[in-house]
Design a protein around this motif. Structure first.
Motif, PDB file in Angstrom:
ATOM      1  N   PHE A 163       0.871  -1.095   0.149  1.00 28.41           N
ATOM      2  CA  PHE A 163       0.173  -0.056  -0.036  1.00 28.41           C
ATOM      3  C   PHE A 163       0.677   1.194   0.036  1.00 28.41           C
ATOM      4  CE2 PHE A 163      -2.831   2.840   2.317  1.00 28.41           C
ATOM      5  CZ  PHE A 163      -3.974   2.884   1.381  1.00 28.41           C
ATOM      6  N   GLY A 164       1.826   1.373   0.836  1.00 29.37           N
ATOM      7  CA  GLY A 164       2.797   2.181   0.975  1.00 29.37           C
ATOM      8  C   GLY A 164       3.692   2.541  -0.228  1.00 29.37           C
ATOM      9  N   VAL A 165       4.089   1.475  -0.834  1.00 31.65           N
ATOM     10  CA  VAL A 165       5.104   1.885  -2.130  1.00 31.65           C
ATOM     11  C   VAL A 165       4.206   2.174  -3.083  1.00 31.65           C
ATOM     12  CG1 VAL A 165       6.958   0.806  -1.310  1.00 31.65           C
ATOM     13  CG2 VAL A 165       5.527  -0.740  -2.620  1.00 31.65           C
ATOM     14  N   GLY A 166       3.077   1.597  -3.176  1.00 31.98           N
ATOM     15  CA  GLY A 166       1.905   1.948  -4.418  1.00 31.98           C
ATOM     16  C   GLY A 166       2.021   3.258  -4.218  1.00 31.98           C
ATOM     17  N   PHE A 167       1.448   3.964  -3.212  1.00 26.05           N
ATOM     18  CA  PHE A 167       1.510   5.505  -3.180  1.00 26.05           C
ATOM     19  C   PHE A 167       2.775   5.917  -3.521  1.00 26.05           C
ATOM     20  CE2 PHE A 167      -2.405   5.149  -0.432  1.00 26.05           C
ATOM     21  CZ  PHE A 167      -3.260   6.204  -0.972  1.00 26.05           C
ATOM     22  N   LEU A 168       3.899   5.735  -2.867  1.00 25.15           N
ATOM     23  CA  LEU A 168       5.064   6.216  -3.240  1.00 25.15           C
ATOM     24  C   LEU A 168       5.382   6.344  -4.670  1.00 25.15           C
ATOM     25  CD1 LEU A 168       7.623   7.816  -1.935  1.00 25.15           C
ATOM     26  CD2 LEU A 168       8.707   5.193  -1.591  1.00 25.15           C
ATOM     27  N   TRP A 169       5.229   5.029  -5.247  1.00 24.63           N
ATOM     28  CA  TRP A 169       5.569   5.170  -6.694  1.00 24.63           C
ATOM     29  C   TRP A 169       4.471   5.755  -7.796  1.00 24.63           C
ATOM     30  CZ3 TRP A 169       7.392  -0.488  -5.602  1.00 24.63           C
ATOM     31  CH2 TRP A 169       8.524  -0.272  -5.202  1.00 24.63           C
ATOM     32  N   LEU A 170       3.399   5.619  -7.478  1.00 22.78           N
ATOM     33  CA  LEU A 170       2.304   5.954  -8.432  1.00 22.78           C
ATOM     34  C   LEU A 170       1.731   7.639  -8.251  1.00 22.78           C
ATOM     35  CD1 LEU A 170      -0.103   2.982  -8.357  1.00 22.78           C
ATOM     36  CD2 LEU A 170       1.525   3.647 -10.247  1.00 22.78           C
ATOM     37  N   LEU A 171       1.746   7.952  -7.102  1.00 22.61           N
ATOM     38  CA  LEU A 171       1.087   9.337  -6.807  1.00 22.61           C
ATOM     39  C   LEU A 171       1.739  10.591  -7.524  1.00 22.61           C
ATOM     40  CD1 LEU A 171      -0.314   9.779  -3.332  1.00 22.61           C
ATOM     41  CD2 LEU A 171      -1.425   9.611  -5.574  1.00 22.61           C
ATOM     42  N   PRO A 172       3.297  10.463  -7.450  1.00 27.26           N
ATOM     43  CA  PRO A 172       4.149  11.688  -8.373  1.00 27.26           C
ATOM     44  C   PRO A 172       3.875  11.357  -9.779  1.00 27.26           C
ATOM     45  CG  PRO A 172       5.457  10.245  -6.715  1.00 27.26           C
ATOM     46  CD  PRO A 172       4.215   9.329  -6.833  1.00 27.26           C
ATOM     47  N   LEU A 173       3.373  10.294 -10.502  1.00 24.12           N
ATOM     48  CA  LEU A 173       2.836  10.409 -11.648  1.00 24.12           C
ATOM     49  C   LEU A 173       1.857  11.200 -12.032  1.00 24.12           C
ATOM     50  CD1 LEU A 173       3.280   6.419 -12.169  1.00 24.12           C
ATOM     51  CD2 LEU A 173       5.110   8.329 -12.767  1.00 24.12           C
ATOM     52  N   PHE A 174       1.075  11.762 -11.355  1.00 26.26           N
ATOM     53  CA  PHE A 174      -0.066  12.566 -11.470  1.00 26.26           C
ATOM     54  C   PHE A 174       0.210  14.264 -11.386  1.00 26.26           C
ATOM     55  CE2 PHE A 174      -1.468   8.405 -10.563  1.00 26.26           C
ATOM     56  CZ  PHE A 174      -2.313   8.189 -11.762  1.00 26.26           C
ATOM     57  N   PRO A 175      -0.078  14.929 -12.292  1.00 24.75           N
ATOM     58  CA  PRO A 175       0.311  16.309 -12.044  1.00 24.75           C
ATOM     59  C   PRO A 175      -0.577  17.145 -10.854  1.00 24.75           C
ATOM     60  CG  PRO A 175      -0.698  16.160 -14.154  1.00 24.75           C
ATOM     61  CD  PRO A 175      -0.531  14.511 -13.657  1.00 24.75           C
ATOM     62  N   ALA A 176      -0.206  18.084 -10.172  1.00 30.26           N
ATOM     63  CA  ALA A 176      -0.711  18.895  -9.187  1.00 30.26           C
ATOM     64  C   ALA A 176      -0.206  20.050  -9.020  1.00 30.26           C
ATOM     65  CB  ALA A 176      -0.901  17.966  -7.895  1.00 30.26           C
ATOM     66  N   GLU A 177      -0.874  21.070  -8.448  1.00 33.16           N
ATOM     67  CA  GLU A 177      -0.304  22.251  -7.935  1.00 33.16           C
ATOM     68  C   GLU A 177      -0.757  22.684  -6.793  1.00 33.16           C
ATOM     69  OE1 GLU A 177      -3.029  24.632 -11.338  1.00 33.16           O
ATOM     70  OE2 GLU A 177      -0.865  24.358 -11.744  1.00 33.16           O
ATOM     71  N   PRO A 178      -0.242  23.540  -6.144  1.00 32.53           N
ATOM     72  CA  PRO A 178      -0.800  23.909  -4.785  1.00 32.53           C
ATOM     73  C   PRO A 178      -1.884  24.997  -4.833  1.00 32.53           C
ATOM     74  CG  PRO A 178       1.318  24.564  -5.009  1.00 32.53           C
ATOM     75  CD  PRO A 178       0.957  23.853  -6.088  1.00 32.53           C
ATOM     76  N   LYS A 179      -3.001  24.807  -4.392  1.00 28.69           N
ATOM     77  CA  LYS A 179      -4.168  25.884  -4.399  1.00 28.69           C
ATOM     78  C   LYS A 179      -4.157  26.515  -3.065  1.00 28.69           C
ATOM     79  CE  LYS A 179      -6.288  23.880  -8.052  1.00 28.69           C
ATOM     80  NZ  LYS A 179      -6.373  24.599  -9.328  1.00 28.69           N
ATOM     81  N   LEU A 180      -3.511  26.399  -2.227  1.00 34.95           N
ATOM     82  CA  LEU A 180      -3.371  27.056  -0.789  1.00 34.95           C
ATOM     83  C   LEU A 180      -2.144  27.763  -0.512  1.00 34.95           C
ATOM     84  CD1 LEU A 180      -5.551  24.825   1.267  1.00 34.95           C
ATOM     85  CD2 LEU A 180      -6.344  26.781   0.040  1.00 34.95           C
ATOM     86  N   GLY A 181      -2.012  28.807  -0.124  1.00 34.52           N
ATOM     87  CA  GLY A 181      -0.741  29.346   0.343  1.00 34.52           C
ATOM     88  C   GLY A 181      -0.502  29.110   1.795  1.00 34.52           C
ATOM     89  N   PRO A 182       0.523  29.328   2.538  1.00 30.76           N
ATOM     90  CA  PRO A 182       1.734  29.808   1.730  1.00 30.76           C
ATOM     91  C   PRO A 182       2.422  28.649   1.079  1.00 30.76           C
ATOM     92  CG  PRO A 182       2.174  29.460   4.102  1.00 30.76           C
ATOM     93  CD  PRO A 182       0.494  29.389   4.094  1.00 30.76           C
ATOM     94  N   VAL A 183       3.077  29.047  -0.169  1.00 32.34           N
ATOM     95  CA  VAL A 183       3.724  28.009  -0.759  1.00 32.34           C
ATOM     96  C   VAL A 183       5.258  28.043  -0.399  1.00 32.34           C
ATOM     97  CG1 VAL A 183       4.112  26.895  -3.360  1.00 32.34           C
ATOM     98  CG2 VAL A 183       1.981  27.896  -2.523  1.00 32.34           C
TER      99      VAL A 183
END
Lengths: 314, 241
Positions: A163-183
């Protein structure tokens, strides 16, 4: 409803009665969990309006929510347990696998709740080992003893690790950007969990121990399992934490370079250094004694709970 | 009016016991300033709880602005370097010159709302300083208190009933009826969970004493860097390392 009002008497024969309704005990526990989750919604909404958006996991409404989803999981465990303890030998293996999978998910969720206290900057603190020992050996050992299957703890720790490595290896493949500050740092993709804790090693050790101590008194079995759990966990996680701080771990496999947009540049986490919560060595060792005590108590309760769970048939 | 009656009248007024209420300051920010070629009248209403949502209203008297983007940033420090994704302010149907938006302000302190206006005359930006501080704690309404009370009763009663039923019947063979021994065991489990539920129900009281009556101490008295939020994020106490 089917069990209470339906014509099939065989369902009622394997049910318990609560407020005039009949169903397997696990179904009632799951329903209770669902109700707790429902109750947490208006409570959480009010909490947000009163105190602002949550910036921490451990808050009163979240704990009500956690009680709810742990209730649902406990209910599922009890439901599977009742099926497993009544099942013919041919179906037992499949039910055991399902049972251990749910146990592994319970371990994952309990560690998810503790995420704020188990980051790698904390891995040389006694508090880290106390927090991990709080609940983890209980779930692993109780489910393993109830399942009566060799390598049950290892399988559950494997589910957590996958479960942990699945998240670790898969999530960064999806683009995202911060919607809240402070960044504090630019981010272009999802930021995953850290590399999962090396629970697999203490799980193997505890499995070996449980296999060799079947004839022991439960309390002694629990205490020795608690000591083994903590000792083996410290033995592997402590040096692994050193490795996670090193540049070698800053890659997609170990993921030590992932930091969320809200990580302060001068925090210990961002600087890849350990944060000490102890004023001196004596305080550290007192903390480790507490961790050992917690681990032993949790393991002993786990052995006892597992023995009781072996008898559940409804 | 000679001096004596005036003095008496002034004394009576000064000693009048009725309470007087007055508005002595508003946390809202009003700014009339240009963003490049466009004149903007900006109103920002900071949230009463932090983190919370600030309401932003922008009036463009010229009526020549096509889009407005708004984004919150700390005024200074490392967080001022990188902006989150800006929100597009919504143009009012009733008044096309009015734009509105809502922004999350995530910590107390000195913030700015950066406004980028675009139209036929190009683009222009304007930064509006916004101080944020938790001002009030929302009291729980009677209706919500009632709903949560019902939930609490159901959950406590349910936990007791389930624990009792589990201890009484869960280990029985198929079709077996609970005997006296099982019923006693069920009652003991019920009593045990009554004790557990009593503790759980009473336990939040000390917390309410510290956070329920007024704004959370940690959110007002401590500098934001010391708030007990995610240690990983704000480096709580990490200066000790």
């Amino acid at each position: 409803m089917t069990t209470t009002f339906g014509p099939d008497r065989s369902l009622r024969d394997v049910s318990v009665r609560v407020w005039g309704l009949r169903a397997p005990a696990g179904a009632f526990i799951s329903a209770w969990g669902g109700l707790a989750m429902l109750a947490s919604a208006p409570f959480d909404d009010w909490w947000h309006n009163a105190y602002g958006l949550d910036v921490r996991i451990v808050s009163p409404p979240h704990m009500v929510l956690a009680a709810g989803f742990f209730g649902i999981e406990l209910g599922t465990i009890m439901l599977l347990l009742a099926f497993m303890n009544r099942a013919p030998a041919s179906a037992e293996r499949t039910l055991q696998s399902l049972f251990l999978y749910v146990g592994g998910m319970a371990v994952s969720e309990s560690l998810l709740l503790k995420m704020e206290y188990i980051s790698r900057s904390d891995m040389h603190n006694a508090l880290f080992y106390t927090v991990v020992s709080l609940g983890t050996p209980l779930i692993l050992i109780a489910v393993a003893v109830a399942a009566r299957r060799r390598w049950a703890c290892t399988i559950m720790a494997g589910v957590y690790t996958a479960f942990g490595v699945g998240f670790l290896w898969l999530l960064p493949l999806f683009p995202a950007e911060p919607k809240l500050g402070p960044v504090y740092r630019p981010v272009t993709h999802f930021i995953p969990w850290e590399f999962p804790l090396l629970l697999i090693v203490p799980a193997v050790v505890v499995d070996l121990l449980l296999q060799r101590t079947v004839e022991w008194r439960p309390i002694a079995r629990g205490v020795i399992a608690g000591i083994a759990f903590l000792a083996s966990f410290v033995a592997v996680q402590w040096p692994f934490a050193d490795f996670l701080m090193a540049p070698l771990a800053r890659n997609r496999f170990f993921g030590a370079h992932y930091m969320d947009f809200n990580t302060l540049p001068d925090s210990s986490y961002a600087r890849n250094v350990f944060f000490s919560r102890h004023a001196d060595a004596a305080q550290f060792w007192r903390g480790m004694l507490v961790a050992l005590l917690v681990s032993c108590v949790m393991a002993a309760v786990g052995v006892q709970a597992g023995r009781l769970m072996q008898k559940v048939r409804r | 009016m000679n001096g004596r009656p005036a003095l008496v009248l002034a004394t009576v007024i000064a000693c009048w016991p009725a309470g007087v209420r007055a508005h002595v300051g508003s946390p809202d920010i009003f700014l009339d300033a240009p963003a490049g070629p466009y004149r903007l009248l900006v109103t920002v209403r900071p949230p009463s709880a932090v983190p919370g949502v600030a309401d932003v209203e922008i009036l463009t008297p010229g009526g020549d602005v096509d889009t407005i983007r708004i984004v919150p940033l700390p005024l200074t420090g490392p967080g001022a370097q990188f902006a989150p994704t800006p929100d597009v302010a919504t143009r009012s149907d009733a008044d096309p010159k009015l734009f509105t938006g809502h922004l999350w302000m995530m910590s107390a302190g000195a913030w700015q709302v950066r406004i980028a206006a675009a139209g036929a005359r190009g683009e222009g930006t304007l930064s509006v300083p916004v101080p944020t501080l938790p001002q009030t704690t929302l009291a729980m309404k009677a209706a919500l208190r009632g709903v949560l009370g019902v939930f609490l009763l159901l959950l406590c009663a349910g936990a007791i009933a389930i624990a009792s039923a589990f201890a009484r019947e869960a280990t029985l063979e198929d079709g077996e009826q609970p005997g006296k021994r099982h019923i006693v065991r069920g009652r003991i489990a019920g009593v045990a969970s009554v004790c557990q539920n009593s503790v759980t129900a009473v336990e939040p009281a000390p917390r309410e004493c510290t956070t329920g009556a007024g704004p959370s101490l940690t959110k007002i008295d401590c500098p934001c860097a010391l708030w007990p939020v995610t240690t990983r994020r704000n480096g709580l106490g990490m200066a000790m390392s």
